[in-house]
Design a protein around this motif. Sequence first.
Motif, PDB file in Angstrom:
ATOM      1  N   VAL A   1       1.437  -0.216 -14.155  1.00 40.42           N
ATOM      2  CA  VAL A   1       0.721  -0.228 -12.995  1.00 40.42           C
ATOM      3  C   VAL A   1       0.012  -1.084 -12.374  1.00 40.42           C
ATOM      4  N   GLU A   2      -0.629  -2.015 -13.292  1.00 39.49           N
ATOM      5  CA  GLU A   2      -1.105  -3.296 -12.908  1.00 39.49           C
ATOM      6  C   GLU A   2      -0.387  -4.134 -12.091  1.00 39.49           C
TER       7      GLU A   2
ATOM      8  N   VAL B   1      -6.579   6.179 -13.844  1.00 42.86           N
ATOM      9  CA  VAL B   1      -5.349   5.487 -13.014  1.00 42.86           C
ATOM     10  C   VAL B   1      -4.446   6.204 -12.392  1.00 42.86           C
TER      11      VAL B   1
ATOM     12  N   ASN C   1       0.748  -1.191  -0.143  1.00 43.69           N
ATOM     13  CA  ASN C   1       0.091   0.200  -0.062  1.00 43.69           C
ATOM     14  C   ASN C   1       1.001   1.339   0.064  1.00 43.69           C
TER      15      ASN C   1
ATOM     16  N   ASP D   1      -0.322   0.773  -3.760  1.00 37.67           N
ATOM     17  CA  ASP D   1      -1.829   1.651  -3.462  1.00 37.67           C
ATOM     18  C   ASP D   1      -2.304   1.987  -4.866  1.00 37.67           C
ATOM     19  N   ARG D   2      -3.272   1.319  -5.588  1.00 38.92           N
ATOM     20  CA  ARG D   2      -3.891   1.915  -6.623  1.00 38.92           C
ATOM     21  C   ARG D   2      -4.474   3.215  -6.697  1.00 38.92           C
ATOM     22  N   ASP D   3      -4.836   3.721  -5.711  1.00 36.62           N
ATOM     23  CA  ASP D   3      -5.560   5.133  -5.220  1.00 36.62           C
ATOM     24  C   ASP D   3      -4.383   5.991  -5.242  1.00 36.62           C
TER      25      ASP D   3
ATOM     26  N   VAL E   1       0.604  -3.022  -8.728  1.00 37.67           N
ATOM     27  CA  VAL E   1      -0.453  -3.222  -7.647  1.00 37.67           C
ATOM     28  C   VAL E   1      -0.694  -4.622  -7.516  1.00 37.67           C
ATOM     29  N   SER E   2      -0.532  -5.677  -8.691  1.00 39.08           N
ATOM     30  CA  SER E   2      -0.685  -6.945  -8.352  1.00 39.08           C
ATOM     31  C   SER E   2       0.576  -7.541  -7.612  1.00 39.08           C
TER      32      SER E   2
ATOM     33  N   VAL F   1      -1.178   6.708  -7.255  1.00 38.70           N
ATOM     34  CA  VAL F   1      -0.293   6.502  -8.333  1.00 38.70           C
ATOM     35  C   VAL F   1      -0.111   7.818  -9.157  1.00 38.70           C
TER      36      VAL F   1
END
Length: 598
Positions: A439-440, A475, A371, A449-451, A443-444, A453
């Motif tokens: 980005v994917e 994104v 995160n 933290d996807r929110d 995150v994975s 970036v």
Amino acid sequence: MSKKQDESELLSFLNAKGAYQPRKIGKSTDFTFLANLTGRPQVWMLDKHGEVSSFHELKDRVLQVYHSPSGKHTVLASDFEGNEKQQFFLTSDNGKTIEDLVISPEHFHQFGGWSPDESRITYASNRRNPGYFDIFTLNIETKEEVTVFESQTNCTPLTWTADGKRIIFTYAVSNIDNQLHILDIESGKTTPIGDVNIPARYHSVQLTKDNMSGYVVTDEGRDTLAIAKFELKKPDSLDFIYKSERWDIEEVKISVDEQYLAFSLNEGGSSQLGIYSLRKNTVTNIKDLPVGVYQSLQWLTDRELLVGVTSSTLPGDIWKVDIIDDKSERLTNIGVSPEVSHLWVEPELCHFSSFDGLEVPYFLYGKKSANQPVMLYIHGGPESQIRNEYNPVIQYLAAQGYAVAAPNVRGSMGYGREYVQLDDVRKRMDSVADVNYLVEDLVSTHQADRDRVGIMGRSYGGFMVLAAITHYPKVWSAAVDIVGISHFRTFLENTGPWRRRLREQEYGSLEHDSDFFEEIAPLNHTEKIQVPLLIFHGKNDTRVPVSEAEQLTKDLESQGKNVELIIFEDEGHQTEKLENHVLMNKKTVEFMDQWLDK
């Protein structure tokens, strides 16, 4: 930590100095180098006690240094407030006094070397036509200037042959490809080196003293750059003597006794220094150097090399290498920053699979926990490469708790000819899709933290930022565009004529691809932008005109979008002056802190 302390720490990152571009002086073991110790790059050397001393300080930045074969004369190349229009200055007393040598402030000049007898220099300039570069020679005593070759494109002289009768020059064919030709000065006749019918890159020409042969780095008929030999009597036929099927040769330098070729190999963004024995046809790898990027190889003696070394945790210094004993000695300590170096981190080299299965490499800095907020740093070019080199902004963001990903998306150099052409013309947006897939992966695979970036980039990297926030608007949380392109049509219309012709090979042409430019232009999709945008540009930028930033800002302001434009009145495409460098990076970090809400 207080705000004042934060600013002090940031300044420590930004003020880290580095030494680079070592240049041997004549037959001595003395050498000069460039370093930004006074606010802009100038020429320095080591005195007899090993202390750094000034060679000569010009009013503006020094871009290159060219010592004559004996070391008696030196040409310094400098521009005006970042406009990249190099002018030449001459010193014949080791920098004590200096005189104007080649001055035409409105034109570009590209140095091509000293004649063997040191009486003349050669260079190219676009004085006749803004889009054409011709080759000149100049007698440094009489100041007699002679036009020896007129071209219809961008050409640059590289070196004289040992008899002083010919000049080897490079002739630009596209954004990456070029040709080499041998110019007979008296007759004006030219002879190609290599096969001109095969698109290829050629650089790092080295000639033998007997005026019979030479060596060059090229990818003629290959995917990666390799070392080839040619004969001056029959230069169109190349004989490859050393190659890597996976990685590019970066630079080659022949030893004083012509027994060895020193070369650097680009292995995924870091360098390997190799020594090729011309007598034994064997290669020895030098191990006793810090991991990083090696540049500006210079032979001091038959067995000693000067190497400029930089890495993610070294802003740059000069090393001496004994090739026989495989031992190195650090000659300068300009890159030492005890107040902040303990905070610098080594990156992890990672890969992700993009939308079409292509494996894309990236450097990941500062990964500590799940995160984390993450910043993407996109390089320019596009035919460039994020290397294992010191970047103060990346390091500072990592120290402040960000994970920073610096990718080499398709179209980047360093991974072979096929890879660098994967984003050409109408494949442009495939590289932007790579950024989305990165980005994917973050995150994975790395629990970013996807929110939170952010994305930033310079020059073509600035276009990538603008394309990402318009084509993948959900994104991102914040974006920084530095001297970026907002519309390829307006960029090509307003950039230098000679640069336009070469850039069209990469981006597409105004004649045939204007419809595609309109389709992908960030300027045409500004209504999709959902994130705050910070823009920097240099007023004197001759590569990407400042109008690219101005038109984008005006459009966003008319929509009430969150945008801020900062124009540096005394900068060009690069940001060189210390006060501007500090302001830009301070604003960038504060901006990311605000919008990524750590």
